[in-house]
Design an enzyme around this catalytic site. Structure first.
Site, mmCIF file in Angstrom:
data_model
loop_
_atom_site.group_PDB
_atom_site.id
_atom_site.type_symbol
_atom_site.label_atom_id
_atom_site.label_comp_id
_atom_site.label_asym_id
_atom_site.label_seq_id
_atom_site.Cartn_x
_atom_site.Cartn_y
_atom_site.Cartn_z
ATOM 1 N N LYS A 190 0.282 -14.224 68.285
ATOM 2 C CA LYS A 190 0.256 -14.543 69.711
ATOM 3 C C LYS A 190 0.670 -13.354 70.582
ATOM 4 O O LYS A 190 0.327 -13.288 71.759
ATOM 5 C CB LYS A 190 1.123 -15.777 70.000
ATOM 6 C CG LYS A 190 0.633 -17.024 69.284
ATOM 7 C CD LYS A 190 -0.835 -17.291 69.537
ATOM 8 C CE LYS A 190 -1.435 -18.515 68.892
ATOM 9 N NZ LYS A 190 -1.403 -18.662 67.460
ATOM 10 N N TYR A 232 -3.344 -31.351 59.667
ATOM 11 C CA TYR A 232 -2.635 -30.253 60.321
ATOM 12 C C TYR A 232 -1.136 -30.344 60.023
ATOM 13 O O TYR A 232 -0.539 -31.406 60.206
ATOM 14 C CB TYR A 232 -2.874 -30.309 61.840
ATOM 15 C CG TYR A 232 -2.000 -29.338 62.584
ATOM 16 C CD1 TYR A 232 -2.314 -27.984 62.637
ATOM 17 C CD2 TYR A 232 -0.825 -29.770 63.189
ATOM 18 C CE1 TYR A 232 -1.494 -27.088 63.282
ATOM 19 C CE2 TYR A 232 0.011 -28.879 63.845
ATOM 20 C CZ TYR A 232 -0.331 -27.538 63.893
ATOM 21 O OH TYR A 232 0.497 -26.658 64.523
ATOM 22 N N TYR A 291 0.008 -22.527 58.884
ATOM 23 C CA TYR A 291 -1.163 -21.696 59.183
ATOM 24 C C TYR A 291 -1.486 -20.754 58.010
ATOM 25 O O TYR A 291 -2.424 -20.983 57.256
ATOM 26 C CB TYR A 291 -0.922 -20.874 60.462
ATOM 27 C CG TYR A 291 -0.729 -21.743 61.679
ATOM 28 C CD1 TYR A 291 -1.828 -22.287 62.343
ATOM 29 C CD2 TYR A 291 0.542 -22.048 62.151
ATOM 30 C CE1 TYR A 291 -1.659 -23.104 63.451
ATOM 31 C CE2 TYR A 291 0.718 -22.870 63.260
ATOM 32 C CZ TYR A 291 -0.386 -23.384 63.905
ATOM 33 O OH TYR A 291 -0.230 -24.197 64.990
HETATM 34 C C1 LIG Z 1 1.058 -18.046 62.376
HETATM 35 C C2 LIG Z 1 -0.217 -18.504 62.967
HETATM 36 N N1 LIG Z 1 -1.354 -18.139 62.374
HETATM 37 C C3 LIG Z 1 -2.540 -18.537 62.853
HETATM 38 C C4 LIG Z 1 -2.637 -19.334 63.968
HETATM 39 C C5 LIG Z 1 -4.003 -19.755 64.422
HETATM 40 O O1 LIG Z 1 -4.478 -18.887 65.388
HETATM 41 P P1 LIG Z 1 -5.408 -19.436 66.550
HETATM 42 O O2 LIG Z 1 -4.632 -20.518 67.235
HETATM 43 O O3 LIG Z 1 -5.689 -18.282 67.396
HETATM 44 O O4 LIG Z 1 -6.624 -20.016 65.914
HETATM 45 C C6 LIG Z 1 -1.483 -19.745 64.624
HETATM 46 C C7 LIG Z 1 -1.579 -20.594 65.824
HETATM 47 O O5 LIG Z 1 -0.631 -21.008 66.402
HETATM 48 C C8 LIG Z 1 -0.243 -19.306 64.123
HETATM 49 O O6 LIG Z 1 0.903 -19.668 64.710
#
Ligand SMILES: Cc1ncc(COP(=O)(O)O)c(C=O)c1O
Length: 333
Positions: free
Chosen positions: A50, A264, A290
């Site tokens: 982010k 999720y 994630y």
């Molecule tokens: C550690 C991490 N990786 C990947 C993502 C996914 O990225 P995106 O939301 O841009 O698809 C997030 C989303 O919050 C995240 O916190």
């Protein structure tokens, strides 16, 4: 690509490393050569993807005269942690709307990112039911803050609008610059696909640099048929913002939904295996929500023979390790 037309705060402080993962490549049979781009090492409290998006979004907020940032995310949101982090550095107030996507999972005294929100000085946290209209909820908070004389700016969930996705188009350019310097030819890139800004931005950046490297998005929340249209739309809008001629072809967006597991943020066996393998073989910490699932996708695709023998495959590590501490029981079970 020309990023100079967009305001930016300069949060990156240089390029994140690209490293070989020799031990993991060997542990998976040595058929492909795995590499990793360490966006988990980006600046901002505990790092992660982010920061690249907020580099553009917070600059836009400041340019528009905001003194307060509102954003939203799940209760263990890394995006909320990094928004709070950069707001603290900039002297902006930060207000969060948290979505309890798994009923009963929010704990006032929760660990991981939830604990860090407080440490990073978040002004207010409001928890809403899973499935709520998060933009409408943030607008409610914005109306209250405006009535109190504040100048709020809403960063959408995951900072996944075209302004935020510029961060990952720029990451693709950074990556190509590094690969050219290293003389390293990458055949496939594996990225997360959640709120979609990372995936869409990388696709746009690959087109914008004429790299010709396919991007594989591993879904963390939805089946591929539900995820791909949103990624594609965001990629098109981001390409338009950047003025990329010819736009984005539909088949540049490819998602894999089979590694979401039970849902999720809900643990899966292959996520646990991936987190343990990365730690044991490469001393790299992933997260359960994630990157653990994205790594499960990478490992699954390698095992299935989805990449040709001898291919060089790069995994984009987007951070998130603070959430590990909220899942101790999963890993100790
Ligand atoms: C550690 C991490 N990786 C990947 C993502 C996914 O990225 P995106 O939301 O841009 O698809 C997030 C989303 O919050 C995240 O916190």
């Amino acid at each position: 690509m020309n990023f100079t037309k967009f305001p930016r705060r300069g949060y990156l402080q240089g390029q994140t490393p690209i490293e070989p993962m020799k031990n993991l490549s060997k542990a998976l049979g040595g058929k492909v050569n795995l590499f990793i781009k360490r966006d988990d090492l980006l600046p901002g409290a505990s790092g992660g993807n982010k920061t690249r998006k907020l580099d553009f979004c917070i600059a836009d907020a400041i340019e528009k005269g905001a003194d307060t940032i509102i954003t939203c995310g799940a209760i263990q949101s890394n995006h909320c942690r990094l928004t709070a982090s950069w707001a603290a550095k900039e002297g902006l107030e930060c207000h969060l709307v948290l979505e309890e996507r798994v009923k009963g999972s929010y704990k006032e005294d929760g660990s991981g990112n939830n604990f860090l929100f407080e440490l990073l000085g978040v002004k207010t946290k409001r928890v809403v039911e899973g499935g709520s209209n998060m933009m409408a909820e943030m607008e409610k908070t914005a109306a209250e803050l405006k009535a109190a004389g504040k100048k709020p700016y809403i960063v959408p969930g995951g900072a996944s609008n075209p302004i935020g996705a510029l961060g990952y188009a720029a990451c693709a350019e950074e990556m190509m610059d590094q690969l050219n310097t290293m003389g390293l030819s990458i055949d496939h890139v594996v990225v997360p696909s959640g709120s979609a800004g990372t995936h869409a931005g990388m696709v746009v950046g690959m087109v914008g640099t004429n790299a010709g490297i396919p991007v594989h998005g591993i879904d963390v929340s939805k089946p591929a048929a539900d995820q791909e249209p949103g990624v594609y739309k965001l990629a098109q809008d981001t390409a338009e913002l950047l003025g990329i001629k010819g736009g984005i072809e539909r088949d540049a967006v490819k998602c894999y939904g089979e590694y979401v597991g039970p849902g999720y943020s809900l643990p899966s066996d292959d996520m646990v295996e991936a987190v343990k393998l990365f730690a044991a073989e490469e001393a790299i910490l992933l997260d359960p929500v994630y990157t653990g699932k994205v790594a499960a996708g990478l490992i699954g695709l390698v095992r299935k023979g989805a990449f040709p023998e001898g291919a060089n495959v790069l995994f984009l590590h987007t951070g998130g390790s603070p959430a590990l501490y909220a899942y101790l029981d999963t890993f100790r079970a």
